[in-house]
Design an enzyme around this catalytic site. Structure first.
Site, PDB file in Angstrom:
ATOM      1  N   LYS A   1      32.979  33.119  47.450  1.00 41.73           N
ATOM      2  CA  LYS A   1      34.383  34.053  48.009  1.00 41.73           C
ATOM      3  C   LYS A   1      34.927  33.555  49.454  1.00 41.73           C
ATOM      4  O   LYS A   1      34.687  34.479  49.909  1.00 41.73           O
ATOM      5  CB  LYS A   1      35.148  35.040  47.658  1.00 41.73           C
ATOM      6  CG  LYS A   1      34.496  35.386  45.884  1.00 41.73           C
ATOM      7  CD  LYS A   1      35.106  37.017  45.945  1.00 41.73           C
ATOM      8  CE  LYS A   1      35.075  36.973  43.745  1.00 41.73           C
ATOM      9  NZ  LYS A   1      33.437  37.325  43.581  1.00 41.73           N
TER      10      LYS A   1
HETATM   11  P1  5BU Z   1      30.969  42.440  35.589  1.00 41.88           P
HETATM   12  O1  5BU Z   1      29.674  42.441  35.113  1.00 41.88           O
HETATM   13  O2  5BU Z   1      31.159  41.097  34.116  1.00 41.88           O
HETATM   14  O3  5BU Z   1      32.136  43.053  35.746  1.00 41.88           O
HETATM   15  O4  5BU Z   1      31.081  40.503  36.034  1.00 41.88           O
HETATM   16  C1  5BU Z   1      32.032  40.148  36.362  1.00 41.88           C
HETATM   17  C2  5BU Z   1      31.742  38.876  37.677  1.00 41.88           C
HETATM   18  O5  5BU Z   1      32.171  38.394  37.771  1.00 41.88           O
HETATM   19  C3  5BU Z   1      31.280  39.438  39.143  1.00 41.88           C
HETATM   20  O6  5BU Z   1      30.254  38.516  39.270  1.00 41.88           O
HETATM   21  C4  5BU Z   1      32.252  39.217  39.890  1.00 41.88           C
HETATM   22  O7  5BU Z   1      31.945  39.169  41.422  1.00 41.88           O
HETATM   23  C5  5BU Z   1      32.960  38.390  39.558  1.00 41.88           C
HETATM   24  N1  5BU Z   1      34.654  38.948  39.547  1.00 41.88           N
HETATM   25  C6  5BU Z   1      35.400  39.922  39.345  1.00 41.88           C
HETATM   26  O8  5BU Z   1      34.538  40.518  38.440  1.00 41.88           O
HETATM   27  N2  5BU Z   1      37.010  40.091  39.578  1.00 41.88           N
HETATM   28  C7  5BU Z   1      37.217  38.890  40.471  1.00 41.88           C
HETATM   29  O9  5BU Z   1      38.697  39.513  40.074  1.00 41.88           O
HETATM   30  C8  5BU Z   1      36.682  38.088  40.480  1.00 41.88           C
HETATM   31  C9  5BU Z   1      35.655  37.540  40.589  1.00 41.88           C
HETATM   32 BR1  5BU Z   1      38.039  36.954  41.369  1.00 41.88          BR
END
Ligand code: 5BU
Length: 490
Positions: free
Chosen positions: A317
């Site tokens: 990012k």
């Molecule tokens: P989760 O454990 O499924 O919640 O992980 C989601 C991943 O996607 C995590 O690495 C975040 O940094 C990434 N992410 C997110 O969750 N939402 C967003 O809007 C963005 C990235 Br951009």
């Protein structure tokens, strides 16, 4: 057509495609229906070499057609710079048609010096129904100026030539849409299926000059609606090589699962890559959360990516000015440029952030970025204007060949089928965590929200068997995609 200059014509056709002066997708047209092909020759003012090449060919074409005139007049506004160059190169004075009459002084619609009885040649960029040409012809004729011919850059072959012929104006087109499509196919820029889809649309959608359709119920099938298209067909429309590769990888491997390997040791990440590798198209890292990062880890991860055929995305990012971002991408401990096929980027700093990354990419063809357009977190500050600007950057900017996709939460975010929608916040049990993350089910994000790739982190990482969980998410995301595009899942 300008037979004598065929190689220049072909080179220009490919160039126009490369600078996005025309593109394929799902576009709203003036006539109220959507079109699978869209021309936007306004962009050529940003490419003086292309503008010069185009005007040279038009000058040749006018000579070959033996079109004589006292004046040239461009249809406002896109054709104005083109007409200006033709006027200069042919030493023919120009006339300018106003779009609105002035509300002070003379209420003239035509600017320039002329006499009644003079003859004027019309210059236009793209013709659909021909109505814009006819508006200009009407105003010129009202001044007693004779108009018999119009030279156009592209005829979309939807009835424009016949419509203006009814008003005693002959149309001469440098390019026809079918010629452009054939050249692109010949140059390996698009597949035959794409050419056929456009041809089918054009045949079914012939328009009169008043904007009504020739047939009572035009059979318009725009086969380029993003969420209905298969990944194979979308690969053909993608501008970035890495997006083409990822679309093909997903189609062949039958997976649209991205795993978010959000763990803090290199061993854990390598284990995830080994066990989940066969089920994913993408492995996403946050390299700065790793406690024991080292270069041999990167080598091992790259080997696993090769072994199991997935790409690596660093979810960094980036959000700084171009120069700083370039340093952050290529240097420091992590040297992200060396191993991440894809990185995520905020559009906040503007186009320069993409230029910065691209300038130090290991190899532009095997690298690319995903632009953040929406976030999954509660209360994020992204608004509609920001989103619009981001999509404009991804579809009309100077580096579209380096933008693989968009990170967002909804199908409405963008229409261009050549970009990939990556959607985080996916879990079989919807809901939220206690730090603002919001989750939707695999089916909901793919079928209702337009996700092409679903990102799953804790949904898999917290399962008792990450292998089984990855396999389950893969099946659910892939079946949802198959349902969406009308494919059988096996
Ligand atoms: P989760 O454990 O499924 O919640 O992980 C989601 C991943 O996607 C995590 O690495 C975040 O940094 C990434 N992410 C997110 O969750 N939402 C967003 O809007 C963005 C990235 Br951009």
């Amino acid at each position: 057509m300008l037979a004598k200059h065929e190689s220049e014509m072909k080179a220009l056709a490919v160039k126009l495609f490369e600078i996005n002066a025309f593109k394929f997708g799902d576009f709203k047209m003036k006539v109220g229906i959507n079109s699978p092909v869209y021309f936007d020759l306004r962009v050529i003012v940003s490419y003086p070499d292309v503008l010069d090449q185009l005007s040279n060919l038009l000058v040749e074409y006018i000579k070959q057609k033996k079109l004589t005139c006292d004046h040239v007049c461009g249809v406002p506004y896109t054709a104005l710079p083109i007409a200006t160059l033709i006027s200069i190169k042919n030493s023919k004075p120009m006339l300018v048609r106003r779009k609105e009459a002035k509300d002070y002084g003379t209420r003239k619609m035509i600017e320039g010096k002329y006499n009644a009885g003079d003859n004027c040649l019309i210059i236009e960029d793209v013709v659909t129904s021909g109505s814009s040409i006819l508006d200009t012809v009407k105003d010129l004729r009202a001044e007693g100026i004779a108009v018999t011919d119009a030279v156009v850059v592209v005829d979309r072959e939807q009835g424009g030539a016949a419509n203006i012929a009814e008003n005693s104006v002959r149309m001469h087109s440098l390019f026809t849409l079918s010629y452009l499509l054939n050249v692109l196919q010949e140059a390996g820029k698009v597949e035959e299926a794409t050419v056929q889809s456009v041809a089918k649309y054009i045949a079914g959608c012939q328009i009169r000059s008043d904007g009504t359709f020739m047939s009572d119920q035009p059979k318009i099938v725009n086969e380029f609606s993003r969420t209905k298209m298969r990944f194979e067909a979308r690969a053909d429309l993608a501008k970035a090589k890495i997006a083409k590769d990822l679309f093909k990888l997903m189609a062949t491997k039958k997976t649209n699962l991205c795993i978010a390997a959000d763990v803090t040791s290199t061993d854990e990440i390598l284990k995830i890559a080994e066990v989940c590798g066969p089920h994913i198209c993408l492995l996403k890292t946050h390299v700065d959360i790793i406690e024991n990062f080292n270069i041999s880890f990167v080598q091992a991860l790259k080997s696993l990516a090769e072994k199991h055929n997935f790409l690596i995305m660093e979810d960094r990012k980036f959000a700084d000015i171009g120069n700083t971002t370039a340093l952050q991408y290529a240097n420091g401990i992590y040297k992200i440029a060396e191993w991440a096929n894809l990185v995520t980027v905020h559009s906040l700093p503007g186009q320069s952030i993409i230029q910065g990354i691209k300038s130090v990419a290991a190899n532009v063809e095997s690298r690319g970025v995903f632009l953040l357009t929406e976030m999954s977190s509660q209360g994020n500050l992204i608004n509609d204007k920001y989103k619009e600007g981001t999509i404009k950057m991804a579809t009309e900017g100077l580096d579209t060949d380096f933008i693989a996709g968009i990170v967002c939460q909804s199908a409405e975010c963008f229409a261009f089928p050549g970009l990939i929608q990556l959607t985080p916040g996916v879990k079989i049990d919807e809901g939220s965590d206690n730090l603002g993350q919001r989750y939707n089910t695999p089916e909901f994000v793919v079928k209702e929200k337009g996700a092409d790739i679903g990102v799953v982190g804790r949904g898999i990482l917290n399962a008792s068997s990450i292998e089984k969980a990855a396999s389950l998410y893969r099946d659910r995301l892939w079946s949802a995609y198959c349902d969406r595009v009308g494919l059988s899942a096996n």
